[in-house]
Design a protein around this motif. Sequence first.
Motif: not given
Length: 154
Positions: A105-116
């Motif tokens: 499953v691909g993810i795209k982090i929200s603006d709440e986070h800067t990195d994963v």
Amino acid sequence: MSRAPFQVLVVPFRRVGDQVEFAVLRRMDMNVWQAVAGGGEVGETPQQAAVREAREELGLDRPVRLYPLQTMASIRAQFFADRVNWPVGTYVVPEYSFAIDLTSVGIKISDEHTDVQWLDYDAAVEALRFDSNRTALGELHERLLADDLPLPIE
């Protein structure tokens, strides 16, 4: 919606061959690494809040399996601005923990986070800032090693 007096924590994991990796996210506002976390909204169950928070913070575009964990924590209510709307005498709020399987499953982090980062267990434990996150991660890690995940919430 108004925030309810409970918090959820969601530990993302994925299987890569024989290995398991765990996602940790860097919070924009505090510059710390954590799992997916957020507050419930009035009228939501903890499970519904966990699904919503995972969708929002990871940009999920399809349903994923959500597994309830035994790990629970308490967070002092003073850390939440919405405390003024909660019942008088609310000094702590419960934090309910879950895991989600993001294998393939691909993810795209929200603006709440800067990195994963996707890390192995030892590196994830080292990166996580909050004890409740490390406890939930530890439970999930042990369950995966024992092939003992609870039944997913449908």
